[in-house]
Write a protein that holds these residues in place. Structure first.
Motif, PDB file in Angstrom:
ATOM      1  N   LEU A  13       0.827  -1.207   0.000  1.00  0.00           N
ATOM      2  CA  LEU A  13       0.000   0.000   0.000  1.00  0.00           C
ATOM      3  C   LEU A  13       0.859   1.255   0.000  1.00  0.00           C
ATOM      4  O   LEU A  13       0.542   2.233  -0.675  1.00  0.00           O
ATOM      5  N   THR A  14       1.962   1.220   0.741  1.00  0.00           N
ATOM      6  CA  THR A  14       2.852   2.388   0.763  1.00  0.00           C
ATOM      7  C   THR A  14       3.314   2.691  -0.650  1.00  0.00           C
ATOM      8  O   THR A  14       3.309   3.837  -1.101  1.00  0.00           O
ATOM      9  N   MET A  15       3.678   1.642  -1.377  1.00  0.00           N
ATOM     10  CA  MET A  15       4.120   1.821  -2.747  1.00  0.00           C
ATOM     11  C   MET A  15       2.974   2.328  -3.625  1.00  0.00           C
ATOM     12  O   MET A  15       3.129   3.279  -4.390  1.00  0.00           O
ATOM     13  N   PRO A  64       7.274   6.202  -0.141  1.00  0.00           N
ATOM     14  CA  PRO A  64       8.665   5.757  -0.290  1.00  0.00           C
ATOM     15  C   PRO A  64       8.749   4.236  -0.220  1.00  0.00           C
ATOM     16  O   PRO A  64       8.135   3.610   0.625  1.00  0.00           O
ATOM     17  N   HIS A  65       9.515   3.685  -1.106  1.00  0.00           N
ATOM     18  CA  HIS A  65       9.723   2.243  -1.055  1.00  0.00           C
ATOM     19  C   HIS A  65      10.996   1.932  -1.807  1.00  0.00           C
ATOM     20  O   HIS A  65      11.527   2.759  -2.526  1.00  0.00           O
ATOM     21  N   ASN A  66      11.497   0.740  -1.635  1.00  0.00           N
ATOM     22  CA  ASN A  66      12.756   0.377  -2.275  1.00  0.00           C
ATOM     23  C   ASN A  66      12.639  -0.914  -3.048  1.00  0.00           C
ATOM     24  O   ASN A  66      13.596  -1.663  -3.155  1.00  0.00           O
ATOM     25  N   TYR A  67      11.448  -1.180  -3.559  1.00  0.00           N
ATOM     26  CA  TYR A  67      11.275  -2.429  -4.293  1.00  0.00           C
ATOM     27  C   TYR A  67      11.692  -2.249  -5.741  1.00  0.00           C
ATOM     28  O   TYR A  67      11.255  -1.330  -6.417  1.00  0.00           O
ATOM     29  N   SER A  68      12.500  -3.148  -6.215  1.00  0.00           N
ATOM     30  CA  SER A  68      12.870  -3.117  -7.621  1.00  0.00           C
ATOM     31  C   SER A  68      11.944  -4.078  -8.355  1.00  0.00           C
ATOM     32  O   SER A  68      11.245  -4.889  -7.743  1.00  0.00           O
ATOM     33  N   GLY A  69      11.967  -3.989  -9.677  1.00  0.00           N
ATOM     34  CA  GLY A  69      11.182  -4.916 -10.500  1.00  0.00           C
ATOM     35  C   GLY A  69      11.582  -6.347 -10.178  1.00  0.00           C
ATOM     36  O   GLY A  69      10.746  -7.244 -10.116  1.00  0.00           O
ATOM     37  N   LEU A  70      12.869  -6.534  -9.935  1.00  0.00           N
ATOM     38  CA  LEU A  70      13.379  -7.876  -9.631  1.00  0.00           C
ATOM     39  C   LEU A  70      12.783  -8.394  -8.316  1.00  0.00           C
ATOM     40  O   LEU A  70      12.393  -9.546  -8.201  1.00  0.00           O
ATOM     41  N   ASP A  71      12.690  -7.506  -7.307  1.00  0.00           N
ATOM     42  CA  ASP A  71      12.099  -7.884  -6.022  1.00  0.00           C
ATOM     43  C   ASP A  71      10.672  -8.377  -6.232  1.00  0.00           C
ATOM     44  O   ASP A  71      10.255  -9.386  -5.675  1.00  0.00           O
ATOM     45  N   MET A  72       9.905  -7.637  -7.060  1.00  0.00           N
ATOM     46  CA  MET A  72       8.503  -7.987  -7.285  1.00  0.00           C
ATOM     47  C   MET A  72       8.416  -9.340  -8.002  1.00  0.00           C
ATOM     48  O   MET A  72       7.569 -10.155  -7.699  1.00  0.00           O
ATOM     49  N   ILE A 130      -8.366   7.547  -6.510  1.00  0.00           N
ATOM     50  CA  ILE A 130      -8.367   6.081  -6.566  1.00  0.00           C
ATOM     51  C   ILE A 130      -7.750   5.620  -7.880  1.00  0.00           C
ATOM     52  O   ILE A 130      -6.964   4.672  -7.931  1.00  0.00           O
ATOM     53  N   GLY A 131      -8.081   6.312  -8.938  1.00  0.00           N
ATOM     54  CA  GLY A 131      -7.517   5.997 -10.249  1.00  0.00           C
ATOM     55  C   GLY A 131      -6.002   6.112 -10.261  1.00  0.00           C
ATOM     56  O   GLY A 131      -5.303   5.279 -10.845  1.00  0.00           O
ATOM     57  N   GLU A 132      -5.495   7.156  -9.600  1.00  0.00           N
ATOM     58  CA  GLU A 132      -4.028   7.328  -9.542  1.00  0.00           C
ATOM     59  C   GLU A 132      -3.370   6.155  -8.813  1.00  0.00           C
ATOM     60  O   GLU A 132      -2.325   5.650  -9.230  1.00  0.00           O
ATOM     61  N   VAL A 133      -3.989   5.745  -7.718  1.00  0.00           N
ATOM     62  CA  VAL A 133      -3.435   4.619  -6.939  1.00  0.00           C
ATOM     63  C   VAL A 133      -3.501   3.338  -7.770  1.00  0.00           C
ATOM     64  O   VAL A 133      -2.536   2.560  -7.826  1.00  0.00           O
ATOM     65  N   ALA A 134      -4.635   3.125  -8.444  1.00  0.00           N
ATOM     66  CA  ALA A 134      -4.796   1.914  -9.256  1.00  0.00           C
ATOM     67  C   ALA A 134      -3.738   1.863 -10.358  1.00  0.00           C
ATOM     68  O   ALA A 134      -3.214   0.794 -10.682  1.00  0.00           O
ATOM     69  N   ALA A 135      -3.425   3.027 -10.908  1.00  0.00           N
ATOM     70  CA  ALA A 135      -2.429   3.079 -11.980  1.00  0.00           C
ATOM     71  C   ALA A 135      -1.060   2.659 -11.479  1.00  0.00           C
ATOM     72  O   ALA A 135      -0.320   1.924 -12.148  1.00  0.00           O
ATOM     73  N   ILE A 136      -0.709   3.111 -10.272  1.00  0.00           N
ATOM     74  CA  ILE A 136       0.593   2.707  -9.712  1.00  0.00           C
ATOM     75  C   ILE A 136       0.597   1.209  -9.457  1.00  0.00           C
ATOM     76  O   ILE A 136       1.548   0.500  -9.792  1.00  0.00           O
ATOM     77  N   ALA A 137      -0.482   0.704  -8.858  1.00  0.00           N
ATOM     78  CA  ALA A 137      -0.558  -0.730  -8.569  1.00  0.00           C
ATOM     79  C   ALA A 137      -0.440  -1.511  -9.871  1.00  0.00           C
ATOM     80  O   ALA A 137       0.250  -2.516  -9.963  1.00  0.00           O
ATOM     81  N   SER A 180       1.065  -0.636 -12.528  1.00  0.00           N
ATOM     82  CA  SER A 180       2.367  -0.487 -13.185  1.00  0.00           C
ATOM     83  C   SER A 180       3.331  -1.618 -12.831  1.00  0.00           C
ATOM     84  O   SER A 180       4.319  -1.824 -13.520  1.00  0.00           O
ATOM     85  N   VAL A 181       3.048  -2.377 -11.780  1.00  0.00           N
ATOM     86  CA  VAL A 181       3.951  -3.484 -11.430  1.00  0.00           C
ATOM     87  C   VAL A 181       3.385  -4.836 -11.860  1.00  0.00           C
ATOM     88  O   VAL A 181       3.943  -5.883 -11.543  1.00  0.00           O
ATOM     89  N   ARG A 182       2.286  -4.794 -12.612  1.00  0.00           N
ATOM     90  CA  ARG A 182       1.616  -6.027 -13.043  1.00  0.00           C
ATOM     91  C   ARG A 182       2.560  -7.005 -13.723  1.00  0.00           C
ATOM     92  O   ARG A 182       2.617  -8.183 -13.372  1.00  0.00           O
ATOM     93  N   ALA A 183       3.297  -6.528 -14.692  1.00  0.00           N
ATOM     94  CA  ALA A 183       4.172  -7.423 -15.468  1.00  0.00           C
ATOM     95  C   ALA A 183       5.220  -8.073 -14.568  1.00  0.00           C
ATOM     96  O   ALA A 183       5.519  -9.263 -14.702  1.00  0.00           O
ATOM     97  N   ASP A 184       5.774  -7.277 -13.647  1.00  0.00           N
ATOM     98  CA  ASP A 184       6.783  -7.840 -12.739  1.00  0.00           C
ATOM     99  C   ASP A 184       6.153  -8.865 -11.818  1.00  0.00           C
ATOM    100  O   ASP A 184       6.679  -9.968 -11.633  1.00  0.00           O
TER     101      ASP A 184
END
Lengths: 121, 319
Positions: free
Chosen positions: A51-53, A58-66, A104-111, A113-117
């Protein structure tokens, strides 16, 4: 101009949202089996980080982490429909907390954005 | 100039540097992940020194009380000693009493100061070094009370039941565990559920609540397979007669119902206590499957995860 995270309320917003979100996820038959497990404290900590992401925080997750973090779930059958369900539950959580549709749309877009990873695609 | 003491070494922090950054700068192998105060991978414990609120944000009260904090969020205002605060002290067995065919009450007198919260557990160290964990059923005082259930072919419990003599000295380590009463919400409703000797920590916790003049409803459910495996039934009846906010229910899976015992499923009995567990605290101890199932259901029925404390009793696997 305030960032998305600031507009949502920062850490306190995450704190307010995480249990509502986690209850929805555990009750959602489409995805609850991915959350079968006994470490509720650990799972809630992961949801807080997610949720923070998603709130633009702030977060430190890389695509690789996901990718690595979700690999075992992909092997169990995790697919787009499940990611959709999570984003839907996230939206419902924010609506319950009185957040407007645009935000809500902005948050959904961020969530999203990591779909592929997440799906290791 | 803020100093951290950790594993025998002293590290000086730079101005406004977090504990995590400071340790990493000194090439200490400190765990971390999100570095944003969410994932709790960097959780550490301060045994000396006060902690800024921001460093404990989001942690369960029982962890805060014990000095746990998030290293990535901690910019200390005074020197901190980091570590574990587990100690090992000798203790003398003062009394051994059978509470029923399968449960032994053991009273131990620590020979050095040993502080704890009722509901935490200790590691009981036999003279030959064999170790098992047992929950503390008493408040801090002269003796520590343990309720020990006999395990079939159990190495330790066989010794405790058959060979252990009063006045034997053993060692105890700890205290360990996050399942204890935290004062601050005296009107909160509490749900205490234990199976078999999972009742031990709850017995301590209810007395702790009473000591802190808890006024909210305290529901205690002690479950077992059959009536012969229950214990302290009279003690709890007396306690509930003395305190109108204590509601005790003993339940068994098989057998005859009478005026002291209900026959039924402990989960159903738990759910019957309220429509919603919002703002309740729950303490769940004993059989792991039941503890994990109840924890999830009580959370789904409204209790905050921060208010759910559990202690699943896992038996040592045979070698």
């Amino acid at each position: 101009m305030a960032t998305l995270y600031e507009r949502l309320g920062g850490q306190e917003a995450v704190e307010a949202a995480v249990e509502i979100f986690y209850r929805k996820v555990l009750s959602d038959d489409r995805i609850s089996s991915f959350f079968d497990g006994v470490d509720m404290d650990g799972q809630i900590a992961k949801q807080k980080a997610f949720l923070t992401m998603a709130f633009g925080g702030p977060h430190n997750y890389s695509g690789l982490d996901m990718r690595e973090g979700h690999k075992h779930l992909v092997e169990k059958g995790l697919n787009d429909s499940h990611v959709d369900a999570v984003i839907e539950d996230l939206g419902a959580t924010l609506k319950e907390l009185g957040v407007d549709d645009g935000t809500i749309g902005e948050v959904a877009a961020i969530a999203d954005s990591v779909r592929a990873d997440v799906l290791n695609k | 100039m803020i100093q951290l003491t950790y594993e025998g070494q002293t590290y000086v922090l730079e101005q406004n540097e977090t504990v995590l950054d400071g340790l990493l700068r000194h090439e200490v192998d400190a765990s971390y992940s999100c570095r944003s105060g969410a994932c709790q991978a960097c959780m550490m414990r301060a045994v000396q020194g006060s902690l800024p609120d921001a460093s404990q944000y989001g942690l369960k009260e029982t962890l805060k009380t014990q000095g746990y904090f998030l290293a990535c969020q901690c910019i200390p205002t005074e020197n901190l000693e980091l570590g574990n605060a587990h100690i090992e002290v000798p203790a003398v067995v003062k009394n051994k009493t059978l509470l029923n065919n399968t449960v032994m009450r053991v009273l131990l007198e620590p020979q050095e100061i040993f502080d704890f919260h009722a509901g935490q557990y200790i590691q009981f160290v036999r003279p030959d070094g064999l170790i098992r964990s047992y929950s503390i059923a008493s408040l801090p005082g002269v003796s520590i009370e343990l309720h020990i259930e006999r395990v079939p072919n159990g190495n330790m419990t066989q010794w405790i039941f058959e060979d252990l003599q009063e006045n034997t000295e053993v060692n105890i380590r700890g205290p360990v565990g996050d399942c204890f009463y935290v004062p601050g919400k005296p009107e909160q409703s509490l749900l205490l559920i234990g199976t078999a000797t999972g009742f031990a920590p709850l017995y301590g916790i209810v007395h702790d609540a009473i000591k802190h003049q808890h006024t909210g409803d305290i529901h205690i459910i002690h479950g077992s397979t059959v009536k012969e495996r229950l214990y302290y039934v009279d003690e709890l009846k007396t306690l509930s007669e003395k305190h109108s906010n204590i509601h005790y229910q003993a339940c068994i899976l098989k057998g005859e119902e009478d005026d002291s015992v209900t026959v039924g499923n402990i989960e159903e009995i738990a759910h019957s206590k309220a429509e919603s567990f919002k703002n309740w605290s729950a303490y769940l101890c004993g059989n792991p499957d039941l503890v994990f199932a109840l924890r999830r259901k009580i959370f789904l029925k409204g209790a905050s995860n921060k208010d759910i404390f559990s202690d699943a009793f896992l038996h040592t696997k045979p070698a």
